[in-house]
Design an enzyme around this catalytic site. Structure first.
Site, PDB file in Angstrom:
ATOM      1  N   GLY A 137      39.541  39.871  34.268  1.00  0.00           N
ATOM      2  CA  GLY A 137      38.214  40.226  34.746  1.00  0.00           C
ATOM      3  C   GLY A 137      38.224  41.301  35.812  1.00  0.00           C
ATOM      4  O   GLY A 137      38.922  42.319  35.707  1.00  0.00           O
ATOM      5  N   CYS A 138      37.454  41.058  36.870  1.00  0.00           N
ATOM      6  CA  CYS A 138      37.261  42.058  37.917  1.00  0.00           C
ATOM      7  C   CYS A 138      38.526  42.358  38.715  1.00  0.00           C
ATOM      8  O   CYS A 138      38.623  43.413  39.342  1.00  0.00           O
ATOM      9  CB  CYS A 138      36.155  41.605  38.863  1.00  0.00           C
ATOM     10  SG  CYS A 138      34.516  41.549  38.099  1.00  0.00           S
ATOM     11  N   VAL A 139      39.476  41.462  38.724  1.00  0.00           N
ATOM     12  CA  VAL A 139      40.697  41.689  39.501  1.00  0.00           C
ATOM     13  C   VAL A 139      41.706  42.537  38.729  1.00  0.00           C
ATOM     14  O   VAL A 139      42.719  42.970  39.290  1.00  0.00           O
ATOM     15  CB  VAL A 139      41.339  40.344  39.912  1.00  0.00           C
ATOM     16  CG1 VAL A 139      42.011  39.663  38.733  1.00  0.00           C
ATOM     17  CG2 VAL A 139      42.323  40.523  41.058  1.00  0.00           C
ATOM     18  N   ALA A 140      41.433  42.812  37.466  1.00  0.00           N
ATOM     19  CA  ALA A 140      42.420  43.460  36.610  1.00  0.00           C
ATOM     20  C   ALA A 140      42.814  44.857  37.073  1.00  0.00           C
ATOM     21  O   ALA A 140      43.962  45.270  36.900  1.00  0.00           O
ATOM     22  CB  ALA A 140      41.909  43.515  35.171  1.00  0.00           C
ATOM     23  N   HIS A 272      36.904  45.541  45.993  1.00  0.00           N
ATOM     24  CA  HIS A 272      36.098  45.261  44.810  1.00  0.00           C
ATOM     25  C   HIS A 272      34.679  44.880  45.219  1.00  0.00           C
ATOM     26  O   HIS A 272      34.481  44.144  46.190  1.00  0.00           O
ATOM     27  CB  HIS A 272      36.719  44.124  44.001  1.00  0.00           C
ATOM     28  CG  HIS A 272      35.839  43.645  42.898  1.00  0.00           C
ATOM     29  ND1 HIS A 272      35.506  44.454  41.835  1.00  0.00           N
ATOM     30  CD2 HIS A 272      35.199  42.471  42.698  1.00  0.00           C
ATOM     31  CE1 HIS A 272      34.699  43.784  41.029  1.00  0.00           C
ATOM     32  NE2 HIS A 272      34.501  42.581  41.527  1.00  0.00           N
TER      33      HIS A 272
END
EC number: 2.3.1.253
Length: 349
Positions: A137-140, A272
């Site tokens: 997800g967003c941490v990728a 982020h």
């Protein structure tokens, strides 16, 4: 130490303002009993506009997971190649210099991975190492940076191309009437980025000194997909909004071990944009002035939460700012798991 070079960030042609999205949701769900609350929560996201791969009127009629997958692959192939070519040029390298390609995307599925398309379309070396990342997800984006750094440390010739591609609008579920579905429909945007991590010291940018990974136990329910016939349904537990207090000490330790100073004394941050609340929590738990995360707030306002692309959009904004050589910075992103990936380093541009 390896260096993140100037990224290239691309946005699809269709744009929607937050007011247009609110009007759309009101028209679609005119009798929803919690629409007034949804509107207040959407206003609190601080998102002003976003980009979409298709016009909102087309997305409002769900044409099926098959059709959306076709759109995803078509746009992914076209935009990723264009972004990658520019990123390699930004890094001052030739295509033949790339030894690894990483692709991050959680909003669609392809097999073979988009890494295979890039090797073919760019004519990357046939020995290129591939690493597709689909479920972080967003941490990728930050995870890709850290895994690229691991590879680059093995050999000063191990330059890595990172492509992040997120079409969150293709996960929009117009028939989902849950409150969190309305919020996510107004929060996430579409974007593509490409960035090269050079394994040598021959380019300016964000030179990575040290990285860290963190996993919060028993938090799998914080951020997840429900996979249904209509595709991916995003669900978010409100507990995720309080997760930064757990990861802040890890960021502080990483920063102090690397530069013998607390995060508050750093010169810049690449965070982020999980949402306004996440940025507010970072400000509070790292003891920062609110304007210290202005680049992330601008990204959120102008593009929405663009998932794994965010860190590269914020990194690009730092290239456009007035940073000085030797400035110290922290990069961090957060996503499913609950997972955090962090890197600290110096500015060399």
């Amino acid at each position: 130490m390896s260096t993140l070079c100037l990224p290239h960030v691309m946005f699809p042609q269709h744009k929607i303002t937050q007011q247009q999205m609110v009007d759309h949701l009101e028209n679609l769900h005119a009798d929803h009993p919690r629409m007034a609350l949804a509107k207040r929560m959407i206003a609190n996201t601080e998102v002003n506009e976003r980009h979409l791969v298709l016009p909102i009127d087309e997305l409002a009629v769900h044409t099926g997971f098959t059709h959306r997958s076709i759109v995803y692959e078509r746009e992914a192939r076209q935009m990723s190649s264009a972004a990658a070519r520019q990123a390699i040029e930004n890094a001052g390298l030739q295509i033949s210099d790339i030894r690894m390609v990483i692709v991050t995307s959680c909003t669609g599925f392809m097999m073979p991975s988009l890494t295979a398309h890039l090797i073919n379309d760019l004519a990357l070396p046939t020995s290129t190492v591939q690493l597709p990342i689909a479920q972080l997800g967003c941490v990728a984006g930050a995870a890709a940076i850290n895994r690229a750094n691991d590879f680059a440390r093995l050999d000063a010739r191990n330059h890595v191309l990172i492509v992040s591609l997120e079409f969150s609008s293709l996960c929009y579920q117009p028939d989902d009437t849950k409150l969190h579905a309305f919020i996510s429909a107004a929060l996430f945007g579409d974007a593509v980025s490409a960035c090269v991590l050079r394994a040598d010291d021959q380019a300016g940018g964000f030179k990575i000194k040290k990285t860290e990974s963190y996993f919060l136990p028993k938090s799998e329910h914080y951020i997840k997909y429900d996979v249904k016939d209509t595709g991916f349904h995003f669900t978010l537990d409100k507990a995720v909004m309080n997760s930064i207090k757990d990861v802040a000490p890890v960021m502080e330790r990483l920063n102090y071990e690397s530069f013998e100073q607390n995060c508050a004394h750093n010169d810049f941050f690449i965070f982020h944009t999980g949402g306004r609340k996440i940025l507010d929590e970072l400000v509070m738990h790292l003891d920062l002035a609110s304007n210290r995360v202005s680049q992330s707030r601008s990204s959120l306002s102008e593009a929405g939460n663009i998932a794994s692309v965010v860190v590269f959009d914020v990194l690009k904004r730092q290239f456009d700012s007035n940073l000085n050589r030797g400035d110290i910075g922290l990069l961090a992103a957060f996503g499913p798991g609950f997972t955090a990936e962090m890197a600290v380093g110096e500015w060399t541009a």
